[in-house]
Enzyme design. Structure first.
Site, PDB file in Angstrom:
ATOM      1  N   GLU A 126     -11.023   0.392  -3.427  1.00 40.15           N
ATOM      2  CA  GLU A 126     -11.257   0.135  -2.001  1.00 40.15           C
ATOM      3  C   GLU A 126     -11.918   1.345  -1.344  1.00 40.15           C
ATOM      4  O   GLU A 126     -11.437   2.479  -1.473  1.00 40.15           O
ATOM      5  CB  GLU A 126      -9.911  -0.191  -1.339  1.00 40.15           C
ATOM      6  CG  GLU A 126     -10.004  -0.616   0.116  1.00 40.15           C
ATOM      7  CD  GLU A 126      -8.639  -1.050   0.675  1.00 40.15           C
ATOM      8  OE1 GLU A 126      -7.735  -1.398  -0.111  1.00 40.15           O
ATOM      9  OE2 GLU A 126      -8.481  -1.019   1.907  1.00 40.15           O
TER      10      GLU A 126
ATOM     11  N   LYS B  31      -9.563  -7.053   8.090  1.00 38.80           N
ATOM     12  CA  LYS B  31      -8.532  -6.744   9.086  1.00 38.80           C
ATOM     13  C   LYS B  31      -9.056  -7.330  10.384  1.00 38.80           C
ATOM     14  O   LYS B  31     -10.084  -6.867  10.900  1.00 38.80           O
ATOM     15  CB  LYS B  31      -8.334  -5.231   9.228  1.00 38.80           C
ATOM     16  CG  LYS B  31      -7.759  -4.556   7.988  1.00 38.80           C
ATOM     17  CD  LYS B  31      -7.700  -3.038   8.141  1.00 38.80           C
ATOM     18  CE  LYS B  31      -7.146  -2.398   6.868  1.00 38.80           C
ATOM     19  NZ  LYS B  31      -7.336  -0.924   6.844  1.00 38.80           N
TER      20      LYS B  31
ATOM     21  N   SER C 170       0.864  -1.174   0.000  1.00 37.30           N
ATOM     22  CA  SER C 170       0.000   0.000   0.000  1.00 37.30           C
ATOM     23  C   SER C 170       0.903   1.226   0.000  1.00 37.30           C
ATOM     24  O   SER C 170       1.701   1.404   0.923  1.00 37.30           O
ATOM     25  CB  SER C 170      -0.868  -0.042   1.264  1.00 37.30           C
ATOM     26  OG  SER C 170      -1.614   1.147   1.403  1.00 37.30           O
TER      27      SER C 170
ATOM     28  N   GLY D  50      -3.987  -4.150   6.331  1.00 39.25           N
ATOM     29  CA  GLY D  50      -3.025  -3.853   7.391  1.00 39.25           C
ATOM     30  C   GLY D  50      -3.278  -2.479   7.965  1.00 39.25           C
ATOM     31  O   GLY D  50      -4.011  -1.675   7.379  1.00 39.25           O
TER      32      GLY D  50
ATOM     33  N   LYS E   9      -1.181  -1.088  -4.344  1.00 39.13           N
ATOM     34  CA  LYS E   9      -2.364  -0.282  -3.987  1.00 39.13           C
ATOM     35  C   LYS E   9      -1.922   1.166  -3.859  1.00 39.13           C
ATOM     36  O   LYS E   9      -0.991   1.470  -3.123  1.00 39.13           O
ATOM     37  CB  LYS E   9      -2.923  -0.835  -2.679  1.00 39.13           C
ATOM     38  CG  LYS E   9      -3.777   0.087  -1.839  1.00 39.13           C
ATOM     39  CD  LYS E   9      -4.523  -0.743  -0.798  1.00 39.13           C
ATOM     40  CE  LYS E   9      -4.637  -0.032   0.535  1.00 39.13           C
ATOM     41  NZ  LYS E   9      -5.255  -0.911   1.559  1.00 39.13           N
TER      42      LYS E   9
ATOM     43  N   ASP F  15      -7.201   2.958  -3.076  1.00 41.59           N
ATOM     44  CA  ASP F  15      -7.914   3.002  -1.792  1.00 41.59           C
ATOM     45  C   ASP F  15      -8.174   4.467  -1.455  1.00 41.59           C
ATOM     46  O   ASP F  15      -7.239   5.246  -1.291  1.00 41.59           O
ATOM     47  CB  ASP F  15      -7.058   2.340  -0.692  1.00 41.59           C
ATOM     48  CG  ASP F  15      -7.786   2.248   0.642  1.00 41.59           C
ATOM     49  OD1 ASP F  15      -8.932   2.736   0.754  1.00 41.59           O
ATOM     50  OD2 ASP F  15      -7.193   1.684   1.587  1.00 41.59           O
TER      51      ASP F  15
ATOM     52  N   LYS G 286      -2.960   4.938  -2.753  1.00 39.99           N
ATOM     53  CA  LYS G 286      -3.928   5.731  -1.998  1.00 39.99           C
ATOM     54  C   LYS G 286      -4.360   6.903  -2.871  1.00 39.99           C
ATOM     55  O   LYS G 286      -3.526   7.548  -3.529  1.00 39.99           O
ATOM     56  CB  LYS G 286      -3.283   6.238  -0.705  1.00 39.99           C
ATOM     57  CG  LYS G 286      -3.005   5.135   0.298  1.00 39.99           C
ATOM     58  CD  LYS G 286      -4.306   4.627   0.919  1.00 39.99           C
ATOM     59  CE  LYS G 286      -4.016   3.626   2.029  1.00 39.99           C
ATOM     60  NZ  LYS G 286      -5.251   3.204   2.725  1.00 39.99           N
TER      61      LYS G 286
ATOM     62  N   ASP H  51     -13.587  -1.898   3.076  1.00 41.75           N
ATOM     63  CA  ASP H  51     -12.672  -1.991   4.218  1.00 41.75           C
ATOM     64  C   ASP H  51     -13.426  -1.444   5.441  1.00 41.75           C
ATOM     65  O   ASP H  51     -14.062  -2.210   6.191  1.00 41.75           O
ATOM     66  CB  ASP H  51     -11.389  -1.204   3.874  1.00 41.75           C
ATOM     67  CG  ASP H  51     -10.400  -1.051   5.029  1.00 41.75           C
ATOM     68  OD1 ASP H  51     -10.729  -1.400   6.171  1.00 41.75           O
ATOM     69  OD2 ASP H  51      -9.280  -0.552   4.806  1.00 41.75           O
TER      70      ASP H  51
HETATM   71  O1  OSB Z   1      -7.183   1.778   4.528  1.00 40.81           O
HETATM   72  O2  OSB Z   1      -6.048   0.016   4.419  1.00 40.81           O
HETATM   73  C1  OSB Z   1      -6.189   1.161   4.840  1.00 40.81           C
HETATM   74  C2  OSB Z   1      -3.084   2.199   6.784  1.00 40.81           C
HETATM   75  C3  OSB Z   1      -3.643   2.921   7.806  1.00 40.81           C
HETATM   76  C4  OSB Z   1      -5.012   3.093   7.845  1.00 40.81           C
HETATM   77  C5  OSB Z   1      -5.811   2.538   6.842  1.00 40.81           C
HETATM   78  C6  OSB Z   1      -5.243   1.802   5.824  1.00 40.81           C
HETATM   79  C7  OSB Z   1      -3.851   1.670   5.763  1.00 40.81           C
HETATM   80  C8  OSB Z   1      -3.154   1.005   4.683  1.00 40.81           C
HETATM   81  C9  OSB Z   1      -1.782   0.485   4.959  1.00 40.81           C
HETATM   82  O3  OSB Z   1      -3.574   0.903   3.558  1.00 40.81           O
HETATM   83  C10 OSB Z   1      -1.717  -0.980   5.059  1.00 40.81           C
HETATM   84  C11 OSB Z   1      -0.379  -1.423   5.601  1.00 40.81           C
HETATM   85  O4  OSB Z   1       0.607  -1.295   4.870  1.00 40.81           O
HETATM   86  O5  OSB Z   1      -0.322  -1.881   6.759  1.00 40.81           O
HETATM   87 MG    MG Z   2      -8.291   0.562   3.206  1.00 42.69          MG
END
Ligand code: OSB
Ligand code: MG
Length: 380
Positions: free
Chosen positions: A225, A274, A148, A302, A173, A200, A175, A250
């Site tokens: 996402e 998660k 991510s 994560g 992924k 995402d 953001k 999510d």
């Molecule tokens: O939306 O998945 C998410 C990190 C912090 C809060 C929300 C998210 C995320 C990530 C990182 O996408 C996932 C990771 O690398 O642990």
């Molecule tokens: Mg997410």
């Protein structure tokens, strides 16, 4: 090997003699920016449950401020210390279902209850001398992983995508948020025509953005996402009817009931599980199973976890319907030094499952002491 239902029916008699809760702060190697803000350090409650000579450990995935979901680090620590742990310490549980029955009357607080439930699963698996993944019904010695990537300038993002594809990560992924979306995705797709790409949005759009989100259909994304509000399954169903790209939920999925409603209304064609967000493994297993019944794939998300939460996530990812790469990438991408002795590093897009009983990792107590505060103990 016994099947998973018989394993989970195994009875142990685990009396929780004591619990220890602490606040841990770890600086992040690189700041991580998503639609809701930038994180420069990871702050989390770490919980240890003790029974005889054994212990189980887990971390909470709540953030200092309620910007991802409602729970907060401080709120969860107070709830655990004042309400949950006094109920749990001194009790005997024969399996995680018994612990969940005790917690069942309370509303919400999924991240806080997951912290306790996950620590108990680790303890329970250690008491049975089984790897947690096996006890959950999983198999295999490695899992597929993606990464991510936080929001940043387009040029820098392309370099980071290339570096991670070169390392073998199986899915990238990106953001996104309003103002950082189409141009970014177009540039990355043009440069990497065959990569498994996803985006995402962390709930940063509304149905008023439907036309813009539909333009993402041109980029062959594996899924989008959580584009819309964190608590709005219905609007995602409305949006999905107007998109070719599958929606992955999510934030919206915090219980088995949420998953059922999303699946029944076609609001999600992929689900990010998660375990720390949904209230623990019992709920994660339920979401896994109902998604499989709807032929909807899941993957493990994560929350920038330390090695403790990362090891939990890896074990969960060994279940059969985790058919898409997770976000459980190498710990060294996040931290220069971790709170566990083992190194959780992926190779060629595969993360090895820690061997041994429970989550299969051990706390590095010397280092942990240097990043801990507010250590509290309940029981002897
Ligand atoms: O939306 O998945 C998410 C990190 C912090 C809060 C929300 C998210 C995320 C990530 C990182 O996408 C996932 C990771 O690398 O642990
Ligand atoms: Mg997410």
């Amino acid at each position: 090997m016994k099947d998973k239902s018989s394993l989970q029916a195994v009875r142990a008699q685990l009396t929780i003699g004591a619990a220890e809760l602490r606040l841990v702060r770890l600086p992040l190697v690189t700041p991580f920016t998503i639609a809701t803000g930038t994180m420069t350090e990871k702050t989390f409650p770490l919980l240890r449950l003790f029974s005889g000579g054994l212990e189980g450990v887990a971390e909470g995935v709540m953030d200092p401020l309620p910007d991802y979901l409602e729970e907060t680090t401080r709120g969860a620590m107070a709830f655990l210390r004042d309400a949950v742990l006094p109920q749990v310490v001194g009790q005997t549980f024969e399996n995680p279902a018994a612990l969940n029955r005790l917690l069942a009357p309370w509303r919400g607080n999924q991240m806080a209850r997951a912290t306790v439930e996950m620590a108990f699963w680790d303890l329970w698996a250690r008491s049975l001398n089984l790897p947690l993944g096996v006890l959950l019904g999983g198999s295999g010695d490695a899992i597929d992983v993606g990464v991510s990537l936080g929001i940043g300038p387009v040029d820098g993002t392309i370099e980071r995508v290339k570096a991670h594809l070169d390392q073998g990560y199986k899915r990238i992924k990106l953001k996104i948020m309003p103002g950082h979306d189409l141009a970014l995705v177009r540039a990355v797709r043009d440069r990497f025509p065959d990569a498994h790409l996803t985006v995402d949005a962390n709930s940063s759009y509304t149905l008023a953005d439907t036309a813009l989100l539909a333009r993402l259909d041109a980029f062959a994304l594996d899924y989008i996402e959580q584009p819309l509000a964190w608590d709005d399954i219905h609007d995602h169903a409305v949006l999905q009817a107007r998109l070719k790209t599958p929606i992955c939920l999510d934030e919206c999925i915090r219980s088995v009931a949420h998953a059922r409603k999303a699946l029944q209304t076609d609001a999600a064609r992929v689900i990010n599980i998660k375990v720390g967000r949904v209230g623990g493994y019992q709920a994660a297993l339920g979401i896994h199973d109902i998604s499989a019944a709807f032929d909807v794939p899941v993957w493990c998300g994560g929350m920038l976890e330390s090695g403790v939460g990362r090891a939990h996530n890896i074990h969960l990812s060994t279940l059969p319907n985790f058919t898409r790469p997770g976000d459980t990438s190498s710990a060294s991408r996040y931290f220069t030094r971790d709170i566990i002795a083992e190194r959780l590093e992926s190779r060629d897009g595969r993360m090895p499952v820690p061997k041994g009983a429970g989550i299969g990792v051990t706390l590095d107590h010397d280092f942990l002491a240097t990043v801990s505060s507010e250590i509290q103990r309940v029981g002897q």
